[in-house]
Design a protein around this motif. Sequence first.
Motif, PDB file in Angstrom:
ATOM      1  N   ASP A 254      36.033  41.285  54.635  1.00 55.66           N
ATOM      2  CA  ASP A 254      34.868  40.866  55.410  1.00 55.66           C
ATOM      3  C   ASP A 254      34.389  39.485  54.987  1.00 55.66           C
ATOM      4  OD1 ASP A 254      34.907  43.217  56.822  1.00 55.66           O
ATOM      5  OD2 ASP A 254      33.329  44.193  55.641  1.00 55.66           O
ATOM      6  N   GLY A 256      36.297  37.037  54.242  1.00 54.50           N
ATOM      7  CA  GLY A 256      37.226  35.995  54.676  1.00 54.50           C
ATOM      8  C   GLY A 256      38.559  35.971  53.979  1.00 54.50           C
ATOM      9  N   GLU A 332      35.216  29.078  64.909  1.00 54.22           N
ATOM     10  CA  GLU A 332      36.023  30.070  64.195  1.00 54.22           C
ATOM     11  C   GLU A 332      36.610  29.486  62.918  1.00 54.22           C
ATOM     12  OE1 GLU A 332      38.837  31.120  67.131  1.00 54.22           O
ATOM     13  OE2 GLU A 332      37.544  32.594  68.123  1.00 54.22           O
ATOM     14  N   PHE A 335      33.855  29.059  60.254  1.00 50.17           N
ATOM     15  CA  PHE A 335      33.404  30.306  59.630  1.00 50.17           C
ATOM     16  C   PHE A 335      34.491  30.939  58.767  1.00 50.17           C
ATOM     17  CE2 PHE A 335      29.790  29.942  62.431  1.00 50.17           C
ATOM     18  CZ  PHE A 335      28.767  30.498  61.677  1.00 50.17           C
ATOM     19  N   GLU A 336      35.769  30.744  59.123  1.00 52.49           N
ATOM     20  CA  GLU A 336      36.842  31.201  58.239  1.00 52.49           C
ATOM     21  C   GLU A 336      36.756  30.492  56.890  1.00 52.49           C
ATOM     22  OE1 GLU A 336      40.337  30.358  60.456  1.00 52.49           O
ATOM     23  OE2 GLU A 336      40.005  31.963  61.923  1.00 52.49           O
ATOM     24  N   GLY A 339      33.740  31.634  54.891  1.00 54.96           N
ATOM     25  CA  GLY A 339      34.012  32.938  54.286  1.00 54.96           C
ATOM     26  C   GLY A 339      34.830  32.820  53.019  1.00 54.96           C
ATOM     27  N   PHE A 349      29.098  36.834  53.923  1.00 59.47           N
ATOM     28  CA  PHE A 349      28.109  36.432  54.919  1.00 59.47           C
ATOM     29  C   PHE A 349      26.861  37.298  54.835  1.00 59.47           C
ATOM     30  CE2 PHE A 349      31.915  34.578  56.968  1.00 59.47           C
ATOM     31  CZ  PHE A 349      31.437  33.270  57.099  1.00 59.47           C
ATOM     32  N   TYR A 375      30.643  36.970  62.612  1.00 58.66           N
ATOM     33  CA  TYR A 375      30.698  36.816  61.161  1.00 58.66           C
ATOM     34  C   TYR A 375      29.356  37.179  60.500  1.00 58.66           C
ATOM     35  CZ  TYR A 375      35.121  34.315  61.753  1.00 58.66           C
ATOM     36  OH  TYR A 375      36.420  33.989  62.053  1.00 58.66           O
TER      37      TYR A 375
END
Length: 407
Positions: A254, A256, A332, A335-336, A339, A349, A375
Amino acid sequence: MIAFLGLGYMGAPMARRLVNAGHTVTVWNRTPKDLPGATVAATPAEAVTGADLVVTMLADPDAVESVVRAALPGLRPGTVVVEMSTIGPDAVARIRRSLPPGTGLVDAPVLGSVAPAREGNLVVLAGGSPEDLARCRAVLAVFGTVREVGRTGAGAALKLALMSALVPAQVMLAENLAYAERMGVDRAAFLDVLAGTPLGALVQRLRPAIEEEPSETRYALGLAAKDLRLATAGVGAEQTVAAAARDLLDEAADAGLGSEDLTAVIRWAAGRRSGPRSGKIAERINPATVPATNGWYSHAVRFGDLLFVSGQVALDAGGQIVGRDDIARQSEYIFENLGRILANQGSSFGDVIHIKTFVTDMDRLADYGNVRARYVTGEPPSSTTVEVSRLFHPDVLLEVEVIAAIA
């Protein structure tokens, strides 16, 4: 002719071995991929048309069942489906019921990772009727050593039982290493002594990750978490050790780390279990899993129990834009990376207390918000969003920074 459905980390080298062994192979992948020497099909049904054997190598039960359903129009009586993913015996039974009369089924999940798949050194755990096993025995031998373990579903059951031992052992060692270091135990001494015990082979396998050397993804952490979820369902619910390992891997995924190798759990355990640090020293954080900075800043700074993460943008390791004129794809990618930075310090997150977003076009904000919502779930953190005329790169559409608490 052999149809091979799924060209992921394991599927691609396995399909390549079939081609190199002289078989006529047609391949299909959800994201189209070429495989030299093989025919590429546009759909699963097209791939399996005329095939004697159909091999599936996909991520999880839902993916396998969906692809098998899509392939049904192309299957003919006498075809044998060889299911090689890790999906458990219940999913194998559902697939058996979905196949048309006259179609065989062998479940043959494998032990081993990417390198053994390339080299033909996998262990294939095959379950099925004697007639179906006889028809695919020579093909399975291309992948490695074949263990015929009983009726249909027996291979899938044995695979989950084995993963219930192997994966928690790696998680245990990751947490144990973090514990030893908190106790002030010398890392080298700990590993040298442990290497002389029955855990020695596991220590050797994990040494590169323990010593923080870059490693290719051999067995993705997210897939390991999925395997333990399957293994702790139904009759596996009493496996308390496997369930604890599953929960820790789910946390890491979760945060990443799902696409990284399972050995990333070592870094996760060290960060997650390290406890509060002194607020008097600012620690610069630059994880190897995120493209390097230009030297003018650090990806994050840890100060006491707070992590301040620099603004992230959608530039890859080569400085090229990811998702040109596509704010959803840029979001995307951002946020990857966020993470991965959070996970490096044992955060996620769920620990974020503030998000600040700079966007060049408020009219595209909804696309960004849809990605962010995947996320950042649950009660939202505090947030600031600002429209700016431009960012430092002409193709960068947004930049996102966060502040997170470290427990």
